[in-house]
Design an enzyme around this catalytic site. Structure first.
Site, PDB file in Angstrom:
ATOM      1  N   TYR A 153       0.829  -1.199   0.000  1.00 26.25           N
ATOM      2  CA  TYR A 153       0.000   0.000   0.000  1.00 26.25           C
ATOM      3  C   TYR A 153       0.866   1.252   0.000  1.00 26.25           C
ATOM      4  O   TYR A 153       0.608   2.214  -0.733  1.00 26.25           O
ATOM      5  CB  TYR A 153      -0.911   0.013   1.235  1.00 26.25           C
ATOM      6  CG  TYR A 153      -1.946  -1.075   1.255  1.00 26.25           C
ATOM      7  CD1 TYR A 153      -3.135  -0.944   0.550  1.00 26.25           C
ATOM      8  CD2 TYR A 153      -1.734  -2.240   1.981  1.00 26.25           C
ATOM      9  CE1 TYR A 153      -4.094  -1.937   0.575  1.00 26.25           C
ATOM     10  CE2 TYR A 153      -2.691  -3.246   2.013  1.00 26.25           C
ATOM     11  CZ  TYR A 153      -3.856  -3.091   1.302  1.00 26.25           C
ATOM     12  OH  TYR A 153      -4.803  -4.091   1.324  1.00 26.25           O
ATOM     13  N   ASN A 176     -12.358  -0.557  -6.562  1.00 23.33           N
ATOM     14  CA  ASN A 176     -11.976  -1.046  -7.889  1.00 23.33           C
ATOM     15  C   ASN A 176     -13.161  -1.758  -8.549  1.00 23.33           C
ATOM     16  O   ASN A 176     -13.590  -2.815  -8.075  1.00 23.33           O
ATOM     17  CB  ASN A 176     -10.790  -2.003  -7.755  1.00 23.33           C
ATOM     18  CG  ASN A 176     -10.380  -2.614  -9.080  1.00 23.33           C
ATOM     19  OD1 ASN A 176     -10.766  -2.150 -10.149  1.00 23.33           O
ATOM     20  ND2 ASN A 176      -9.583  -3.668  -9.014  1.00 23.33           N
ATOM     21  N   CYS A 184      -6.154  -5.589  -8.013  1.00 24.68           N
ATOM     22  CA  CYS A 184      -6.121  -5.185  -6.605  1.00 24.68           C
ATOM     23  C   CYS A 184      -5.646  -6.315  -5.698  1.00 24.68           C
ATOM     24  O   CYS A 184      -5.200  -6.062  -4.574  1.00 24.68           O
ATOM     25  CB  CYS A 184      -7.487  -4.669  -6.176  1.00 24.68           C
ATOM     26  SG  CYS A 184      -8.869  -5.747  -6.573  1.00 24.68           S
ATOM     27  N   HIS A 185      -5.709  -7.571  -6.178  1.00 24.07           N
ATOM     28  CA  HIS A 185      -5.235  -8.690  -5.351  1.00 24.07           C
ATOM     29  C   HIS A 185      -3.722  -8.685  -5.193  1.00 24.07           C
ATOM     30  O   HIS A 185      -3.182  -9.386  -4.341  1.00 24.07           O
ATOM     31  CB  HIS A 185      -5.682 -10.021  -5.965  1.00 24.07           C
ATOM     32  CG  HIS A 185      -5.174 -10.251  -7.344  1.00 24.07           C
ATOM     33  ND1 HIS A 185      -5.770  -9.706  -8.474  1.00 24.07           N
ATOM     34  CD2 HIS A 185      -4.109 -10.966  -7.804  1.00 24.07           C
ATOM     35  CE1 HIS A 185      -5.099 -10.084  -9.549  1.00 24.07           C
ATOM     36  NE2 HIS A 185      -4.091 -10.848  -9.173  1.00 24.07           N
ATOM     37  N   GLU A 213      -0.630 -16.925 -10.215  1.00 22.96           N
ATOM     38  CA  GLU A 213       0.259 -16.063 -10.999  1.00 22.96           C
ATOM     39  C   GLU A 213       1.716 -16.447 -10.807  1.00 22.96           C
ATOM     40  O   GLU A 213       2.508 -16.348 -11.750  1.00 22.96           O
ATOM     41  CB  GLU A 213       0.012 -14.601 -10.615  1.00 22.96           C
ATOM     42  CG  GLU A 213      -1.378 -14.136 -11.020  1.00 22.96           C
ATOM     43  CD  GLU A 213      -1.633 -12.672 -10.705  1.00 22.96           C
ATOM     44  OE1 GLU A 213      -0.731 -12.014 -10.142  1.00 22.96           O
ATOM     45  OE2 GLU A 213      -2.736 -12.182 -11.021  1.00 22.96           O
TER      46      GLU A 213
END
Length: 253
Positions: A153, A176, A184-185, A213
């Site tokens: 953040y 979002n 956003c994850h 990912e």
């Protein structure tokens, strides 16, 4: 004589009235016409995360909604998880909707397709078109934090131009409208912990996405801490979570 004066005054009044009327009509003609409102249509997509609802119009995607109707599926590299339209109809023919579906199908596909995703669709949600800090945060996240990468953040606040706004970044992430494509994850604590997702309801989902990912991104390189002036895609793994970052996670998408 009095009649002539009264007639003259009446004539002037009529002329003035006509002039004002003409000026008003001219202003109305010069006023730009407002664009007709969008008419978003919806497609339902069955994915390893459960059902996604995609809202899009001819101008772009308005929203992706994760319904959380099932638990995230087990990842199996030998049999890539399916991602298919289950309720489309005419909405599937909208070009930006097709691009959104193709992007998500590639994202949830095998590692080769995920490593080279097709171009994302255009966005047409008002929050992403406004000149606000929320819009700047979300566009910064979309443009700079790629598959296999994460950002804190605090670091995202720096990248968006306000280093003291880590908590506001949490609020922007919460708002979002297009998760997954705007990732956003990938926003996590400075300690490296993933933190909550969707107000804590989607914690497992967030962990699944990050693991997915890491597995599929064959181009991934080690992530190191950069100086605050850098705009590289990084995660700061050296600092403890700050209180404002913990508070920001209350708002996490």
């Amino acid at each position: 004589m009095n009649q002539e004066v009264m007639s003259s005054k009446t004539s002037v009044q009529h002329t003035t009235t006509r002039s004002k009327s003409n000026a008003t009509q001219g202003a109305e003609m010069r006023k730009p016409r407002e664009a007709p409102p969008c008419a978003p249509q919806t497609v339902a997509l069955l994915t390893p995360l459960g059902t996604l609802r995609l809202d899009a119009c001819e101008n772009g995607v308005h929203a992706i909604r994760i319904l959380m109707d099932v638990a995230p599926a087990e990842r199996n590299d030998e049999a890539p998880p399916r991602c298919r339209v289950v309720n489309g109809g005419p909405a599937e023919r909208i070009p930006e909707m097709r691009r959104c579906v193709e992007w998500l199908q590639a994202y949830f596909g095998d590692r080769h397709s995920t490593g080279s995703l097709p171009p994302p669709p255009a966005f047409h949600h008002p929050a992403l078109r406004a000149d606000t800090f929320t819009s700047r945060v979300l566009h910064t996240l979309f443009n700079n934090i790629k598959i296999g990468e994460t950002v804190s953040y605090k670091r995202l606040a720096e990248m968006a131009g306000n280093p003291a706004a880590a908590r506001a970044v949490g609020g922007a992430v919460r708002r979002n409208p297009i998760p997954l494509i705007i990732p956003c994850h990938r926003v996590i604590w400075s300690s490296g912990q993933s933190g909550p997702y969707m107000s804590g309801r989607g914690d497992r989902l967030k962990q699944w996405l990050l693991a997915h990912e890491r597995t599929t991104d064959t181009r991934r390189t080690p992530i190191v801490s950069k100086s605050p002036s850098s705009i590289e895609r990084v995660v700061d793994r050296t600092a403890d979570p700050r209180p404002n970052e913990a508070q920001a996670d209350r708002y996490t998408k």
